[in-house]
Design a protein around this motif. Structure first.
Motif, PDB file in Angstrom:
ATOM      1  N   TYR A  22       0.825  -1.210   0.000  1.00  0.00           N
ATOM      2  CA  TYR A  22       0.000   0.000   0.000  1.00  0.00           C
ATOM      3  C   TYR A  22       0.860   1.263   0.000  1.00  0.00           C
ATOM      4  CZ  TYR A  22      -2.973   3.719   1.807  1.00  0.00           C
ATOM      5  OH  TYR A  22      -3.623   4.911   1.987  1.00  0.00           O
ATOM      6  N   THR A  23       1.876   1.287   0.863  1.00  0.00           N
ATOM      7  CA  THR A  23       2.720   2.484   0.936  1.00  0.00           C
ATOM      8  C   THR A  23       3.496   2.699  -0.361  1.00  0.00           C
ATOM      9  OG1 THR A  23       4.410   1.145   2.064  1.00  0.00           O
ATOM     10  CG2 THR A  23       2.953   2.475   3.447  1.00  0.00           C
ATOM     11  N   MET A  24       3.831   1.615  -1.050  1.00  0.00           N
ATOM     12  CA  MET A  24       4.502   1.755  -2.345  1.00  0.00           C
ATOM     13  C   MET A  24       3.600   2.488  -3.334  1.00  0.00           C
ATOM     14  SD  MET A  24       5.836  -1.219  -4.953  1.00  0.00           S
ATOM     15  CE  MET A  24       4.146  -1.798  -5.196  1.00  0.00           C
ATOM     16  N   TYR A  25       2.320   2.118  -3.347  1.00  0.00           N
ATOM     17  CA  TYR A  25       1.385   2.785  -4.249  1.00  0.00           C
ATOM     18  C   TYR A  25       1.174   4.244  -3.851  1.00  0.00           C
ATOM     19  CZ  TYR A  25      -0.097  -0.948  -7.349  1.00  0.00           C
ATOM     20  OH  TYR A  25      -0.132  -1.899  -8.345  1.00  0.00           O
ATOM     21  N   GLU A  26       1.133   4.504  -2.552  1.00  0.00           N
ATOM     22  CA  GLU A  26       0.964   5.879  -2.097  1.00  0.00           C
ATOM     23  C   GLU A  26       2.166   6.738  -2.487  1.00  0.00           C
ATOM     24  OE1 GLU A  26      -1.286   7.757  -0.551  1.00  0.00           O
ATOM     25  OE2 GLU A  26      -2.839   6.223  -0.499  1.00  0.00           O
ATOM     26  N   LEU A  27       3.346   6.158  -2.397  1.00  0.00           N
ATOM     27  CA  LEU A  27       4.563   6.914  -2.693  1.00  0.00           C
ATOM     28  C   LEU A  27       4.788   7.114  -4.190  1.00  0.00           C
ATOM     29  CD1 LEU A  27       6.970   5.289  -0.084  1.00  0.00           C
ATOM     30  CD2 LEU A  27       6.320   7.708  -0.162  1.00  0.00           C
ATOM     31  N   PRO A  40       5.107  12.356   3.200  1.00  0.00           N
ATOM     32  CA  PRO A  40       5.993  11.468   2.435  1.00  0.00           C
ATOM     33  C   PRO A  40       7.034  10.757   3.290  1.00  0.00           C
ATOM     34  CG  PRO A  40       5.664  13.534   1.269  1.00  0.00           C
ATOM     35  CD  PRO A  40       5.032  13.698   2.614  1.00  0.00           C
ATOM     36  N   GLU A  41       7.621  11.465   4.242  1.00  0.00           N
ATOM     37  CA  GLU A  41       8.657  10.840   5.067  1.00  0.00           C
ATOM     38  C   GLU A  41       8.080   9.723   5.931  1.00  0.00           C
ATOM     39  OE1 GLU A  41      11.935  11.041   5.105  1.00  0.00           O
ATOM     40  OE2 GLU A  41      11.661  12.289   3.323  1.00  0.00           O
ATOM     41  N   ALA A  42       6.871   9.950   6.448  1.00  0.00           N
ATOM     42  CA  ALA A  42       6.221   8.908   7.248  1.00  0.00           C
ATOM     43  C   ALA A  42       5.921   7.688   6.390  1.00  0.00           C
ATOM     44  CB  ALA A  42       4.936   9.448   7.869  1.00  0.00           C
ATOM     45  N   LEU A  43       5.459   7.931   5.164  1.00  0.00           N
ATOM     46  CA  LEU A  43       5.186   6.821   4.252  1.00  0.00           C
ATOM     47  C   LEU A  43       6.456   6.041   3.935  1.00  0.00           C
ATOM     48  CD1 LEU A  43       2.684   8.374   1.677  1.00  0.00           C
ATOM     49  CD2 LEU A  43       2.237   6.482   3.237  1.00  0.00           C
ATOM     50  N   LYS A  44       7.540   6.762   3.715  1.00  0.00           N
ATOM     51  CA  LYS A  44       8.804   6.094   3.410  1.00  0.00           C
ATOM     52  C   LYS A  44       9.245   5.214   4.568  1.00  0.00           C
ATOM     53  CE  LYS A  44      10.603   9.586   0.211  1.00  0.00           C
ATOM     54  NZ  LYS A  44      11.648  10.624  -0.010  1.00  0.00           N
ATOM     55  N   ASN A  45       9.072   5.726   5.790  1.00  0.00           N
ATOM     56  CA  ASN A  45       9.461   4.935   6.960  1.00  0.00           C
ATOM     57  C   ASN A  45       8.572   3.700   7.111  1.00  0.00           C
ATOM     58  OD1 ASN A  45      11.600   6.582   7.761  1.00  0.00           O
ATOM     59  ND2 ASN A  45      10.256   7.941   8.937  1.00  0.00           N
ATOM     60  N   PHE A  46       7.262   3.882   6.917  1.00  0.00           N
ATOM     61  CA  PHE A  46       6.352   2.738   6.970  1.00  0.00           C
ATOM     62  C   PHE A  46       6.755   1.699   5.924  1.00  0.00           C
ATOM     63  CE2 PHE A  46       3.095   5.248   9.324  1.00  0.00           C
ATOM     64  CZ  PHE A  46       2.797   4.303  10.285  1.00  0.00           C
ATOM     65  N   TYR A  49      10.317   0.036   6.950  1.00  0.00           N
ATOM     66  CA  TYR A  49      10.329  -0.869   8.102  1.00  0.00           C
ATOM     67  C   TYR A  49       9.367  -2.045   7.934  1.00  0.00           C
ATOM     68  CZ  TYR A  49      13.313   2.466  10.458  1.00  0.00           C
ATOM     69  OH  TYR A  49      14.369   3.266  10.785  1.00  0.00           O
ATOM     70  N   SER A  50       8.270  -1.832   7.233  1.00  0.00           N
ATOM     71  CA  SER A  50       7.392  -2.975   6.955  1.00  0.00           C
ATOM     72  C   SER A  50       8.115  -3.976   6.065  1.00  0.00           C
ATOM     73  CB  SER A  50       6.094  -2.509   6.290  1.00  0.00           C
ATOM     74  OG  SER A  50       6.339  -1.911   5.025  1.00  0.00           O
ATOM     75  N   GLY A  51       8.942  -3.467   5.146  1.00  0.00           N
ATOM     76  CA  GLY A  51       9.743  -4.360   4.305  1.00  0.00           C
ATOM     77  C   GLY A  51      10.765  -5.136   5.110  1.00  0.00           C
ATOM     78  N   TYR A  52      11.418  -4.449   6.056  1.00  0.00           N
ATOM     79  CA  TYR A  52      12.406  -5.128   6.898  1.00  0.00           C
ATOM     80  C   TYR A  52      11.748  -6.221   7.748  1.00  0.00           C
ATOM     81  CZ  TYR A  52      15.748  -1.407   5.767  1.00  0.00           C
ATOM     82  OH  TYR A  52      16.592  -0.544   5.108  1.00  0.00           O
ATOM     83  N   PHE A  53      10.590  -5.894   8.335  1.00  0.00           N
ATOM     84  CA  PHE A  53       9.895  -6.889   9.148  1.00  0.00           C
ATOM     85  C   PHE A  53       9.410  -8.060   8.288  1.00  0.00           C
ATOM     86  CE2 PHE A  53       9.345  -3.486  12.405  1.00  0.00           C
ATOM     87  CZ  PHE A  53       9.849  -4.203  13.482  1.00  0.00           C
ATOM     88  N   PHE A  54       8.983  -7.756   7.070  1.00  0.00           N
ATOM     89  CA  PHE A  54       8.562  -8.814   6.154  1.00  0.00           C
ATOM     90  C   PHE A  54       9.714  -9.786   5.904  1.00  0.00           C
ATOM     91  CE2 PHE A  54       8.055 -10.745   2.019  1.00  0.00           C
ATOM     92  CZ  PHE A  54       6.706 -11.062   1.953  1.00  0.00           C
ATOM     93  N   ILE A  55      10.883  -9.235   5.607  1.00  0.00           N
ATOM     94  CA  ILE A  55      12.051 -10.078   5.332  1.00  0.00           C
ATOM     95  C   ILE A  55      12.443 -10.876   6.572  1.00  0.00           C
ATOM     96  CG2 ILE A  55      14.516 -10.023   4.781  1.00  0.00           C
ATOM     97  CD1 ILE A  55      13.909  -7.591   2.993  1.00  0.00           C
TER      98      ILE A  55
END
Length: 208
Positions: A22-27, A40-46, A49-55
């Protein structure tokens, strides 16, 4: 790690994947006429970090799955093979995306496509693993009977299967012996469900 815990982790994994998606589409996907809903900065952080937790969660699940393969024979059923292929493909896509974003910026334009593909395959992986487990476990009676009908008829008629009465220990030995004849045909979870269904059938026969 048991199937239940791995399935719960799979749900959490999909949750972080959905946030990342979702954040990728928003960005990247919003047009200039439609401003973003968040900073934008909040979206980038989301997104980051969601990507890091996914991995991280994917790595944990993969580790315990590998330990399971070491301790138990590989499931050569179609579902097991699809599961293995997906589990091998997703890390390649994730690694390719990270390399495109962090090191090889010439491929940056492909990062979004790699991320979409990884998330889509993760959903499919969940469907054949965690989703399959949830479907198999609830409700137990219905799925157990269906498994008996689908698996046991390979070698026996249903009339023969449902006419025999045994104790739980007796069915455990019988099902284990049958499963060993065709490796991969009956998984560990399926054996448990088949045994529970056959024990219930035996109990019903005794009451008649």
């Amino acid at each position: 790690m048991n199937y239940w815990l791995k399935s719960i982790l799979s749900v959490i994994l999909i949750g972080f994947g959905a946030i990342n998606f979702y954040t990728m589409y928003e960005l990247l996907g919003r047009s200039p006429e439609k401003p973003r809903r968040f900073f934008p900065e909040a979206l980038k952080n989301f997104h980051r970090y969601s990507g890091y937790f996914f991995i991280l969660i994917f790595a944990v699940i993969s580790f315990f799955c590998l330990m399971g393969v070491v301790n138990d024979p590989f499931d050569f059923s179609p579902r097991g093979i699809v599961h293995a292929l997906l589990a091998l493909t997703i890390p390649i896509l994730l690694a390719s995306k990270l390399l495109a974003v962090k090191l090889y910026r010439g491929f940056y334009a492909e990062a979004a496509g790699l991320g979409k593909s990884a998330f889509a395959l993760s959903l499919l992986l969940f469907a054949v693993s965690g989703g399959y487990y949830f479907l198999l476990m609830y409700p137990q009676g219905i799925t157990g009977t269906l498994l008996v009908q689908n698996k046991c008829v390979r070698c026996h008629t249903l009339e023969r299967v449902f006419s025999i009465s045994k104790s739980k220990e007796g069915w455990e030995q019988t099902v284990a012996r049958m499963a060993d004849r065709v490796p991969g045909w009956i998984s560990t979870i399926e054996k448990e469900q088949i045994i529970d269904s056959l024990v219930k059938t035996s109990s019903d026969l005794k009451e008649k």
